[in-house]
Write a protein that holds these residues in place. Structure first.
Motif, mmCIF file in Angstrom:
data_model
loop_
_atom_site.group_PDB
_atom_site.id
_atom_site.type_symbol
_atom_site.label_atom_id
_atom_site.label_comp_id
_atom_site.label_asym_id
_atom_site.label_seq_id
_atom_site.Cartn_x
_atom_site.Cartn_y
_atom_site.Cartn_z
ATOM 1 N N GLN A 289 35.225 56.244 35.285
ATOM 2 C CA GLN A 289 33.809 55.981 35.007
ATOM 3 C C GLN A 289 33.310 54.833 35.898
ATOM 4 O OE1 GLN A 289 32.038 57.881 33.080
ATOM 5 N NE2 GLN A 289 33.718 59.073 32.230
ATOM 6 N N PRO A 290 33.322 55.004 37.221
ATOM 7 C CA PRO A 290 32.922 53.900 38.098
ATOM 8 C C PRO A 290 31.462 53.494 37.926
ATOM 9 C CG PRO A 290 33.152 55.949 39.336
ATOM 10 C CD PRO A 290 33.712 56.204 37.978
ATOM 11 N N LEU A 291 30.592 54.448 37.597
ATOM 12 C CA LEU A 291 29.177 54.114 37.441
ATOM 13 C C LEU A 291 28.969 53.194 36.241
ATOM 14 C CD1 LEU A 291 26.405 54.587 38.647
ATOM 15 C CD2 LEU A 291 26.136 56.566 37.135
ATOM 16 N N LEU A 292 29.672 53.481 35.137
ATOM 17 C CA LEU A 292 29.566 52.597 33.972
ATOM 18 C C LEU A 292 30.091 51.205 34.307
ATOM 19 C CD1 LEU A 292 30.587 54.760 30.873
ATOM 20 C CD2 LEU A 292 28.395 53.658 31.316
ATOM 21 N N GLY A 293 31.170 51.147 35.093
ATOM 22 C CA GLY A 293 31.698 49.854 35.509
ATOM 23 C C GLY A 293 30.681 49.068 36.316
ATOM 24 N N THR A 294 29.943 49.755 37.187
ATOM 25 C CA THR A 294 28.905 49.087 37.984
ATOM 26 C C THR A 294 27.792 48.553 37.096
ATOM 27 O OG1 THR A 294 29.372 50.524 39.878
ATOM 28 C CG2 THR A 294 27.226 49.414 39.840
ATOM 29 N N TYR A 295 27.335 49.368 36.123
ATOM 30 C CA TYR A 295 26.269 48.917 35.220
ATOM 31 C C TYR A 295 26.722 47.723 34.389
ATOM 32 C CZ TYR A 295 23.770 53.261 36.290
ATOM 33 O OH TYR A 295 23.107 54.269 36.926
ATOM 34 N N LEU A 300 26.780 41.823 32.880
ATOM 35 C CA LEU A 300 27.505 40.594 32.562
ATOM 36 C C LEU A 300 27.557 39.600 33.715
ATOM 37 C CD1 LEU A 300 30.540 42.062 30.568
ATOM 38 C CD2 LEU A 300 28.531 40.905 29.636
ATOM 39 N N LEU A 301 27.593 40.113 34.953
ATOM 40 C CA LEU A 301 27.838 39.230 36.101
ATOM 41 C C LEU A 301 26.741 39.312 37.154
ATOM 42 C CD1 LEU A 301 31.630 40.115 36.565
ATOM 43 C CD2 LEU A 301 30.672 38.198 35.285
ATOM 44 N N GLY A 302 25.575 39.803 36.750
ATOM 45 C CA GLY A 302 24.477 39.995 37.702
ATOM 46 C C GLY A 302 24.164 38.796 38.579
ATOM 47 N N PRO A 303 24.087 37.571 38.044
ATOM 48 C CA PRO A 303 23.725 36.415 38.878
ATOM 49 C C PRO A 303 24.803 35.966 39.858
ATOM 50 C CG PRO A 303 23.174 36.014 36.563
ATOM 51 C CD PRO A 303 24.056 37.226 36.603
ATOM 52 N N ALA A 369 34.487 43.458 23.457
ATOM 53 C CA ALA A 369 33.900 42.444 24.336
ATOM 54 C C ALA A 369 34.896 42.048 25.426
ATOM 55 C CB ALA A 369 33.483 41.220 23.522
ATOM 56 N N THR A 370 36.162 41.885 25.031
ATOM 57 C CA THR A 370 37.193 41.557 26.010
ATOM 58 C C THR A 370 37.341 42.668 27.037
ATOM 59 O OG1 THR A 370 38.426 40.232 24.401
ATOM 60 C CG2 THR A 370 39.643 41.040 26.310
ATOM 61 N N LEU A 371 37.350 43.921 26.565
ATOM 62 C CA LEU A 371 37.460 45.061 27.480
ATOM 63 C C LEU A 371 36.286 45.100 28.446
ATOM 64 C CD1 LEU A 371 38.778 47.721 28.386
ATOM 65 C CD2 LEU A 371 37.508 48.879 26.579
ATOM 66 N N HIS A 372 35.075 44.870 27.926
ATOM 67 C CA HIS A 372 33.885 44.890 28.791
ATOM 68 C C HIS A 372 33.976 43.819 29.872
ATOM 69 C CE1 HIS A 372 31.257 47.044 25.525
ATOM 70 N NE2 HIS A 372 32.198 47.803 26.034
ATOM 71 N N TRP A 373 34.391 42.627 29.493
ATOM 72 C CA TRP A 373 34.516 41.543 30.459
ATOM 73 C C TRP A 373 35.580 41.875 31.507
ATOM 74 C CZ3 TRP A 373 31.990 37.507 32.188
ATOM 75 C CH2 TRP A 373 30.988 36.917 31.396
ATOM 76 N N TRP A 374 36.734 42.368 31.057
ATOM 77 C CA TRP A 374 37.806 42.696 32.003
ATOM 78 C C TRP A 374 37.347 43.766 32.988
ATOM 79 C CZ3 TRP A 374 40.636 46.876 33.578
ATOM 80 C CH2 TRP A 374 41.820 46.613 34.258
ATOM 81 N N TRP A 375 36.662 44.783 32.468
ATOM 82 C CA TRP A 375 36.160 45.877 33.312
ATOM 83 C C TRP A 375 35.156 45.347 34.323
ATOM 84 C CZ3 TRP A 375 33.781 50.929 30.829
ATOM 85 C CH2 TRP A 375 33.683 51.924 31.795
ATOM 86 N N ALA A 376 34.227 44.528 33.856
ATOM 87 C CA ALA A 376 33.207 43.987 34.754
ATOM 88 C C ALA A 376 33.824 43.101 35.830
ATOM 89 C CB ALA A 376 32.170 43.201 33.945
ATOM 90 N N LEU A 377 34.759 42.249 35.452
ATOM 91 C CA LEU A 377 35.371 41.328 36.413
ATOM 92 C C LEU A 377 36.195 42.071 37.462
ATOM 93 C CD1 LEU A 377 36.453 38.575 33.878
ATOM 94 C CD2 LEU A 377 34.875 38.218 35.797
ATOM 95 N N THR A 378 36.993 43.050 37.033
ATOM 96 C CA THR A 378 37.805 43.784 38.010
ATOM 97 C C THR A 378 36.919 44.604 38.943
ATOM 98 O OG1 THR A 378 38.133 45.551 36.363
ATOM 99 C CG2 THR A 378 39.868 43.898 36.590
ATOM 100 N N THR A 379 35.821 45.144 38.432
ATOM 101 C CA THR A 379 34.888 45.891 39.283
ATOM 102 C C THR A 379 34.204 44.970 40.275
ATOM 103 O OG1 THR A 379 34.487 47.501 37.500
ATOM 104 C CG2 THR A 379 32.869 47.406 39.284
ATOM 105 N N TRP A 380 33.757 43.814 39.808
ATOM 106 C CA TRP A 380 33.042 42.865 40.680
ATOM 107 C C TRP A 380 33.964 42.315 41.770
ATOM 108 C CZ3 TRP A 380 33.146 37.725 42.171
ATOM 109 C CH2 TRP A 380 31.974 37.214 42.742
ATOM 110 N N LEU A 381 35.202 42.002 41.402
ATOM 111 C CA LEU A 381 36.142 41.455 42.372
ATOM 112 C C LEU A 381 36.599 42.497 43.379
ATOM 113 C CD1 LEU A 381 38.246 39.240 39.960
ATOM 114 C CD2 LEU A 381 36.915 38.409 41.917
ATOM 115 N N GLY A 382 36.591 43.760 42.992
ATOM 116 C CA GLY A 382 37.003 44.806 43.908
ATOM 117 C C GLY A 382 38.503 44.855 44.052
ATOM 118 N N PRO A 383 39.002 45.628 45.059
ATOM 119 C CA PRO A 383 40.448 45.746 45.277
ATOM 120 C C PRO A 383 41.068 44.414 45.615
ATOM 121 C CG PRO A 383 39.231 47.412 46.503
ATOM 122 C CD PRO A 383 38.225 46.432 45.999
ATOM 123 N N PRO A 384 42.358 44.265 45.345
ATOM 124 C CA PRO A 384 43.044 43.041 45.735
ATOM 125 C C PRO A 384 42.931 42.812 47.226
ATOM 126 C CG PRO A 384 44.436 44.372 44.304
ATOM 127 C CD PRO A 384 43.239 45.209 44.650
#
Length: 388
Positions: A289-295, A300-303, A369-384
Motif C-alpha cells: 500500500q505505497p499510496l497510503l504510506g505516502t498519505y 504526520l511528517l508534512g513539515p 499510532a505506533t504503526l502509523h508513525w513507523w510506516w510514515a518514518l520508513t516511507t519518508w526516510l526511503g531506502p537505506p
C-alpha cells in the motif's frame, strides 16, 4: 567468415564501441540503474559481460545470414554466471534490456554522425533488435541450464519436483510427489536464502547441519523444504535465511513468494542470519500500500524537509526510538548518544510537525499510532543509504 560489405560502416562503429570504456560505462550504468539486483554486483563484473556482448554484436552484424547459426557464447555465459550469483532471471533481463536499448541509441547517434545513410541506420536498428531478442533467449537458456545442472546435486528428481512446485508453471501431481517420497499431506518449512559460494556449498553438503533434505534453485535463490525449522547455529556465517511456518505442500507456492519478498527486504538492509517469515509481516503488508504510506507521511511528517540533514536526523532518531520499544536508554545506546539528546530530538520533531510521537493521533489506539508513525518514518526516510 564472409563479411557483408554494406554493413561495414556500422560494423566498424560497433567494433569501436566494444573497446570504448566510456560506451561500456554507459551500458553498465543503464543496466545497473534499471536493475538494482544487478547493481549489487561488482562493476568490473558488469563491464566484462557488456564488452563481450558488444564485441559479439559486431561479429554477428558483419556476417549475419541466420540468427540460429551464430554463436551467442557471451549471452549463455552471462545467464549462467547470474544464476550462480543468485540474481533472479527477471532482474537479469531488465539489466540486459536496458543495456541493449542504450547500445542501439549510441549506435544510431554514432552512425548518423559518421554520415551513414538513414536507410542503413534503420536496417541496423532492426537487425540489432533481432540480435537483442536472440541475446535475451540465450541468456535465459544459459540461466536455466545452470539451474538444472545445480539441481541434481540437491536431490535429483525430488529437487526437480520441488522446483515445479514453487515455480510459476503447473505444479506436479500428488502421484508424482508421492512416488518421489514427498507426501502432499505432510507439512514442511520453506527456507529461502541468498547464500552463494562456500555458504551455499555448506547448505548443500550431504552431511551438513542443515535440516533441509531437499533444495532447488528458483529464480537464482536457493530454496529448501525442511521437516523442522533450522537453528541459528545451522546457518552458514554471513548468509541471510528466511524460513516459513510449517505449511502443507499445496500451500507452499504462495508462502515461497512471501519468503522471497522477505529475503529481498532483508538483503536491502544488509541483514544476515536466520529470520522467520513473520518477522517481515508488517513490512510486506505495508509495502503493498505505497499510496497510503505516502498519505500517512504527509499527515504526520508534512513539515519535514527531506533535504535538511537535521530533519533527517530527527526522523532517524524517532525510528530508532520505535524500533527499541520507546526506550530512551536503548535508543541512545544504538545512536551512540545521551538519552537527553534523544529526548531533545523527539521534542524538536514534535515542535516541527505539530504531532506527538508519544501520544495517540486522531484517537488511534496506542499500537496503531505506533504503526502509523513507523510506516510514515520508513516511507519518508526511503531506502537505506546502501540500497542501490
Amino acid at each position: 567468415m564472409t563479411v557483408i560489405p554494406q554493413r561495414e560502416p556500422v560494423t566498424s562503429i560497433l567494433r569501436t564501441m566494444a573497446v570504448d570504456p566510456a560506451v561500456c560505462g554507459e551500458l553498465v550504468h543503464a543496466a545497473r540503474t534499471r536493475s538494482p539486483e544487478v547493481a549489487r554486483l561488482a562493476e568490473a563484473e558488469n563491464h566484462r559481460h557488456v564488452s563481450a556482448l558488444v564485441t559479439a554484436a559486431g561479429r554477428w552484424f558483419a556476417t549475419l545470414d541466420r540468427v540460429e547459426e551464430q554463436s551467442f557464447a557471451a549471452a549463455l555465459l552471462l545467464g549462467a554466471d547470474r544464476a550462480g550469483q543468485s540474481v533472479p532471471v527477471t532482474a537479469v533481463l531488465r539489466g540486459v534490456q536496458a543495456a541493449l536499448t542504450r547500445a542501439v541509441e549510441i549506435t544510431v547517434d554514432r552512425s548518423r554522425a559518421a554520415g551513414v545513410p538513414d536507410s542503413l541506420v534503420l536496417s541496423a536498428v532492426l537487425l540489432l533488435k533481432e540480435y537483442g531478442d536472440a541475446v535475451e533467449r540465450h541468456v535465459v537458456h544459459g540461466y536455466r541450464t545452470a539451474e538444472q545442472r545445480a539441481a541434481p546435486t540437491t536431490g535429483g528428481v525430488r529437487a526437480g519436483l520441488l522446483g515445479r512446485l514453487l515455480g510459476s508453471g503447473p505444479p506436479p501431481s500428488a502421484e508424482e510427489l508421492t512416488r518421489a517420497g514427498l507426501r502432499p499431506d505432510r507439512a514442511g518449512h520453506c527456507l529461502v536464502t541468498e547464500a552463494t559460494g562456500p555458504a551455499r556449498t555448506r547448505l548443500l553438503a550431504p552431511r551438513s547441519a542443515s535440516p533441509c533434505g531437499d533444495f532447488t534453485l528458483v529464480e537464482g535463490r536457493l530454496v529448501g523444504l525442511c521437516p523442522r525449522p533450522p537453528r541459528a547455529e545451522e546457518i552458514p556465517a554471513g548468509a541471510l535465511v528466511v524460513v516459513s511456518p510449517a505449511v502443507p505442500l499445496d500451500a507452499l507456492r504462495p508462502v515461497h513468494r512471501l519468503c522471497a519478498r522477505a529475503l529481498d527486504l532483508g538483503a536491502r538492509r544488509g541483514w544476515r542470519g536466520l529470520y522467520e517469515l513473520t518477522d517481515f509481516a508488517a513490512e510486506i503488508a505495508l509495502s503493498d500500500q505505497p499510496l497510503l504510506g505516502t498519505y500517512l507521511t504527509r499527515t504526520l511528517l508534512g513539515p519535514l524537509d527531506p533535504s535538511d540533514e537535521f530533519h533527517r536526523q530527527l526522523a532517524l532518531t524517532a525510528l530508532a526510538f520505535l524500533d527499541h520499544g520507546r526506550r530512551l536508554d536503548r535508543t541512545a545506546t544504538t545512536l551512540f548518544t545521551h538519552p537527553n539528546t534523544v529526548r531533545y530530538r523527539l521534542g524538536r520533531l514534535q515542535q516541527i510537525t505539530g504531532v506527538s510521537l508519544t501520544e495517540p493521533h486522531h484517537d488511534a489506539p496506542g499500537p496503531l499510532a505506533t504503526l502509523h508513525w513507523w510506516w510514515a518514518l520508513t516511507t519518508w526516510l526511503g531506502p537505506p543509504p546502501d540500497t542501490p
